[in-house]
Design an enzyme around this catalytic site. Sequence first.
Site, short mmCIF file in Angstrom:
data_model
loop_
_atom_site.label_atom_id
_atom_site.label_comp_id
_atom_site.label_asym_id
_atom_site.label_seq_id
_atom_site.Cartn_x
_atom_site.Cartn_y
_atom_site.Cartn_z
N THR A 45 10.71 -8.83 4.81
CA THR A 45 10.88 -7.58 5.65
C THR A 45 10.01 -8.81 6.94
O THR A 45 11.24 -8.51 8.38
CB THR A 45 10.22 -5.96 5.79
OG1 THR A 45 10.55 -5.62 5.13
CG2 THR A 45 10.88 -5.85 7.72
N TYR A 58 18.08 -2.91 7.85
CA TYR A 58 18.04 -3.73 7.68
C TYR A 58 17.86 -4.93 6.78
O TYR A 58 18.39 -4.60 5.75
CB TYR A 58 16.66 -4.29 8.78
CG TYR A 58 15.34 -4.39 7.59
CD1 TYR A 58 15.16 -2.76 7.44
CD2 TYR A 58 15.09 -5.25 6.87
CE1 TYR A 58 13.68 -2.91 6.69
CE2 TYR A 58 13.98 -5.27 6.02
CZ TYR A 58 13.50 -3.73 6.01
OH TYR A 58 12.46 -3.71 5.29
N THR A 124 7.00 -6.59 1.31
CA THR A 124 5.81 -5.46 0.77
C THR A 124 5.95 -4.87 -0.37
O THR A 124 4.55 -4.25 -0.41
CB THR A 124 5.54 -4.90 2.46
OG1 THR A 124 7.25 -3.63 2.09
CG2 THR A 124 5.36 -5.55 3.34
N ASP A 125 6.80 -4.95 -0.71
CA ASP A 125 7.43 -4.42 -1.72
C ASP A 125 7.02 -4.28 -3.88
O ASP A 125 5.89 -3.67 -3.96
CB ASP A 125 8.85 -3.95 -2.60
CG ASP A 125 9.76 -3.48 -1.19
OD1 ASP A 125 9.23 -2.85 -0.39
OD2 ASP A 125 10.93 -3.29 -1.79
N LYS A 197 0.10 -0.36 -2.37
CA LYS A 197 0.81 -0.08 -1.17
C LYS A 197 1.16 1.32 -1.36
O LYS A 197 1.49 1.79 -2.19
CB LYS A 197 2.14 -0.81 -1.49
CG LYS A 197 3.51 -0.03 0.06
CD LYS A 197 4.75 -0.89 -0.33
CE LYS A 197 6.22 -0.63 1.09
NZ LYS A 197 6.81 -1.50 1.15
N GLU A 318 -10.35 10.58 -22.90
CA GLU A 318 -9.04 11.48 -23.96
C GLU A 318 -8.56 11.43 -24.85
O GLU A 318 -8.31 12.74 -25.42
CB GLU A 318 -8.77 12.57 -22.86
CG GLU A 318 -9.21 13.01 -21.58
CD GLU A 318 -8.69 13.92 -20.57
OE1 GLU A 318 -7.96 14.87 -20.83
OE2 GLU A 318 -7.84 13.21 -19.60
#
Length: 361
Positions: A45, A58, A124-125, A197, A318
Amino acid sequence: MFRDHLKLRLSGAAFAIALLIVSGQQPITAQASLPTIVVLATGGTIAGAASTNVQAGYTSGQVGVDQLIAAVPEAKKLANLRGEQISNIGSQDMNDEVWLKLAGRINAIVAMPEVTGVVITHGTDTIEETAYFLNLVVKSRKPVVLTAAMRPATALSADGPLNFYNAVAVAADKQAVGRGVLVVVNDWIHGAASLTKTSTTAVQTFLSPQSGLIGTVAYGKTEFYRGPIGKHTADSEFSLTGVTALPRVDIIMAYENMDGALIDAAVAAGAKGIVIAGVGNGNLTAAAVKALAAQAQKGIVCVRASRVVTGVVGRNVELDDDKLGFVASLDKNPQKSRVLLRLALLKPHTAAEIQRIFDEY
Ligand code: ASP
């Protein structure tokens, strides 16, 4: 058509990126007193564009590296900048080919004596995965800093230009040396092992929820608090020398009523390792545990991580990892666990040896 429309929109805008578009090689006149930073652009982006400055839709990866650099002329006062385009993709499409190319280029660049550091622009993903991958395979103490943006370059209040400026400031700062690969977004300096993120759309999306920030950077002024967690870069045992492909590792999320079908399907598809994004402390249903343990018995490395954002996944809490042959992810989320496991699986290892790796990195 879209591009023509974009050009028209931009030609009327006061936004610096449009006014400073340059073509060809770097326009920068090197200044001997400044450090040299190489900018590697991958897309995302931060290089995205929309047809208006107030729309959600976009396209990532529309702006080239020269334009990105030219849009932030202030950064040239911090460092001599040289740009290279590695790819121009949305980071949802990040892939092994780009990773191997990027890591190879960075290792070659940081070996150049005149280079102080590297800045990588990215979406950013998956920036947290690329950053962690580089943190494990870059063989240098020089600063390697990733940055990104939540808003495209054409948006009102685009966050990319200041993020880029701050990333250059961090990469040029001697205090960043030896802190591993860093991610600079929205004034915060994160370690590659710690950030994740947390919002699909908010500008303040990145947190280091478990171990906190490495530092902050405000208009280029850095403040460092501490070092990164885990072994990294020059101290890492992982090397990509001679590596042309990485082993397949799949992430499978745990959920109510889960059976073993996806676990078995992953192995049938060629997975050499499985990371479970478990419920709570890396838990999964008894049926899924049975299927996972059967794969562990066959030599598939099975890591229990958690779909929960904070906290660690402890060994033998556990579930009896010793008996079942599982690895506990500790502080690593599923996506970081997958990156680490893929690199660990470049060499044959027992589950116990992989647990040692998860302890150390
Ligand atoms: N999908 C985009 C990407 O990761 C999102 C962003 O960069 O913010 O490339």
